[in-house]
Design a protein around this motif. Structure first.
Motif, mmCIF file in Angstrom:
data_model
loop_
_atom_site.group_PDB
_atom_site.id
_atom_site.type_symbol
_atom_site.label_atom_id
_atom_site.label_comp_id
_atom_site.label_asym_id
_atom_site.label_seq_id
_atom_site.Cartn_x
_atom_site.Cartn_y
_atom_site.Cartn_z
ATOM 1 N N ARG A 8 0.858 -1.282 -0.415
ATOM 2 C CA ARG A 8 0.247 0.210 -0.289
ATOM 3 C C ARG A 8 0.938 1.100 0.573
ATOM 4 N N GLU A 9 1.752 1.518 0.807
ATOM 5 C CA GLU A 9 2.967 2.462 1.108
ATOM 6 C C GLU A 9 3.720 2.296 -0.741
ATOM 7 N N THR A 10 4.473 1.605 -0.692
ATOM 8 C CA THR A 10 4.587 2.025 -2.415
ATOM 9 C C THR A 10 3.700 2.164 -3.518
ATOM 10 N N GLY A 11 2.475 1.945 -3.330
ATOM 11 C CA GLY A 11 1.225 2.443 -4.359
ATOM 12 C C GLY A 11 1.563 3.659 -4.294
ATOM 13 N N GLU A 12 0.628 4.297 -2.696
ATOM 14 C CA GLU A 12 0.727 5.510 -2.478
ATOM 15 C C GLU A 12 1.711 6.277 -3.071
ATOM 16 N N ALA A 13 3.280 6.104 -2.899
ATOM 17 C CA ALA A 13 4.412 6.355 -3.211
ATOM 18 C C ALA A 13 4.615 6.255 -5.035
ATOM 19 N N ARG A 14 4.060 5.501 -5.745
ATOM 20 C CA ARG A 14 3.665 5.942 -6.924
ATOM 21 C C ARG A 14 2.887 6.536 -7.730
ATOM 22 N N CYS A 15 2.092 7.127 -6.504
ATOM 23 C CA CYS A 15 0.434 7.486 -7.348
ATOM 24 C C CYS A 15 0.624 8.905 -8.004
ATOM 25 N N SER A 56 2.827 -0.367 -11.957
ATOM 26 C CA SER A 56 1.896 -0.774 -11.296
ATOM 27 C C SER A 56 2.611 -2.079 -10.422
ATOM 28 N N THR A 57 1.744 -2.479 -8.962
ATOM 29 C CA THR A 57 2.334 -3.614 -8.102
ATOM 30 C C THR A 57 2.162 -4.399 -8.650
ATOM 31 N N SER A 58 0.727 -5.119 -9.546
ATOM 32 C CA SER A 58 -0.330 -5.597 -9.604
ATOM 33 C C SER A 58 0.575 -7.019 -10.641
ATOM 34 N N GLU A 59 0.144 -7.717 -10.802
ATOM 35 C CA GLU A 59 0.818 -8.800 -11.991
ATOM 36 C C GLU A 59 -0.645 -8.727 -13.230
ATOM 37 N N HIS A 60 -0.474 -8.593 -14.425
ATOM 38 C CA HIS A 60 -1.385 -8.631 -15.676
ATOM 39 C C HIS A 60 -1.108 -9.779 -15.976
ATOM 40 N N ARG A 61 -2.524 -10.109 -16.184
ATOM 41 C CA ARG A 61 -3.005 -11.482 -16.846
ATOM 42 C C ARG A 61 -2.637 -11.531 -18.260
ATOM 43 N N LEU A 62 -1.934 -12.210 -19.351
ATOM 44 C CA LEU A 62 -2.687 -11.176 -20.728
ATOM 45 C C LEU A 62 -3.058 -12.227 -21.427
ATOM 46 N N GLY A 63 -3.804 -12.355 -22.211
ATOM 47 C CA GLY A 63 -4.573 -13.725 -22.723
ATOM 48 C C GLY A 63 -4.992 -13.696 -24.380
ATOM 49 N N LYS A 64 -5.165 -14.420 -24.777
ATOM 50 C CA LYS A 64 -5.965 -13.522 -26.599
ATOM 51 C C LYS A 64 -7.014 -12.340 -26.192
ATOM 52 N N LYS A 81 8.877 -3.212 -15.207
ATOM 53 C CA LYS A 81 9.393 -2.807 -13.447
ATOM 54 C C LYS A 81 10.300 -3.287 -12.743
ATOM 55 N N SER A 82 11.588 -4.079 -13.402
ATOM 56 C CA SER A 82 12.752 -3.788 -12.624
ATOM 57 C C SER A 82 13.572 -2.460 -12.605
ATOM 58 N N TRP A 83 13.256 -2.028 -13.562
ATOM 59 C CA TRP A 83 13.813 -0.075 -13.494
ATOM 60 C C TRP A 83 12.711 0.723 -12.301
ATOM 61 N N VAL A 84 11.824 0.316 -11.819
ATOM 62 C CA VAL A 84 11.083 0.812 -11.523
ATOM 63 C C VAL A 84 11.454 0.849 -10.418
ATOM 64 N N GLU A 85 11.708 -0.717 -10.036
ATOM 65 C CA GLU A 85 11.317 -0.867 -8.934
ATOM 66 C C GLU A 85 13.147 -1.016 -8.024
ATOM 67 N N ARG A 86 13.654 -0.514 -8.844
ATOM 68 C CA ARG A 86 15.032 0.112 -8.337
ATOM 69 C C ARG A 86 14.996 1.469 -8.208
#
Length: 167
Positions: A8-15, A56-64, A81-86
């Motif tokens: 939640r804190e990470t998401g708020e920090a990214r907002c 985004s901190t959540s995973e996105h499921r992709l499909g057809k 995402k790894s760049w953003v995390e770093r």
């Protein structure tokens, strides 16, 4: 700290940066004096969506049935995402500054750039905003006792008339 709290804190920090940069990406005319065609708008929408997915901190499921704009950069998103995390990890390691230091910095910036403020441009922007929401603003001024006492509706109407060139 629990994982939920950290998330939640990470998401708020990214907002804030996310809202700011997505808005700039989608609306470059806010920053630059340009016209944005519908093709450019569509392309910028894809870039903005990719940026949002990368932050985004959540995973996105992709499909057809996933939208093509999500599929376009799907293989690149984990790297982004790894760049953003770093980036956020590096920020969290930085020493915090005191309120006094921040205040001193802001005062100095204000002093250095005080003469750069374009008053006429600011007035013009205010006029366009007020003109867009004129009825709502005038109604709100009518409803408020303090505003009625100080005749703010009449004063605002006078200012609008002056700015629009009508008498």
């Amino acid at each position: 700290m629990s994982t939920a709290t950290r998330g939640r804190e990470t998401g708020e920090a990214r907002c804030l940066p996310l809202r700011f940069w997505v808005n700039v990406i989608k609306n470059p005319q806010f920053v630059f004096d340009i016209h944005k065609s519908s093709i450019t708008d569509a392309c910028l929408s894809v870039v903005a969506q990719t940026f949002m997915d990368s932050c985004s901190t959540s995973e996105h499921r992709l499909g057809k049935d996933s939208p093509s704009n999500k599929l376009l950069y799907a293989k690149d998103i984990p790297n982004y995402k790894s760049w953003v995390e770093r980036y956020y990890r590096d920020i969290s390691k930085m020493p915090s500054i005191s309120d006094q230091d921040m205040d001193a910095y802001l005062v100095e910036q204000s002093r250095l750039h005080g003469n750069e403020f374009n008053t006429l441009s600011a007035l013009n922007e205010l006029y366009f905003y007020i003109n867009k929401y004129k009825e709502e603003i005038l109604t709100a001024l009518d409803r408020d006792g303090y505003c009625r006492k100080h005749k703010l509706r009449h004063k605002l109407e006078q200012a609008i008339n002056l700015m629009s060139g009508s008498s």
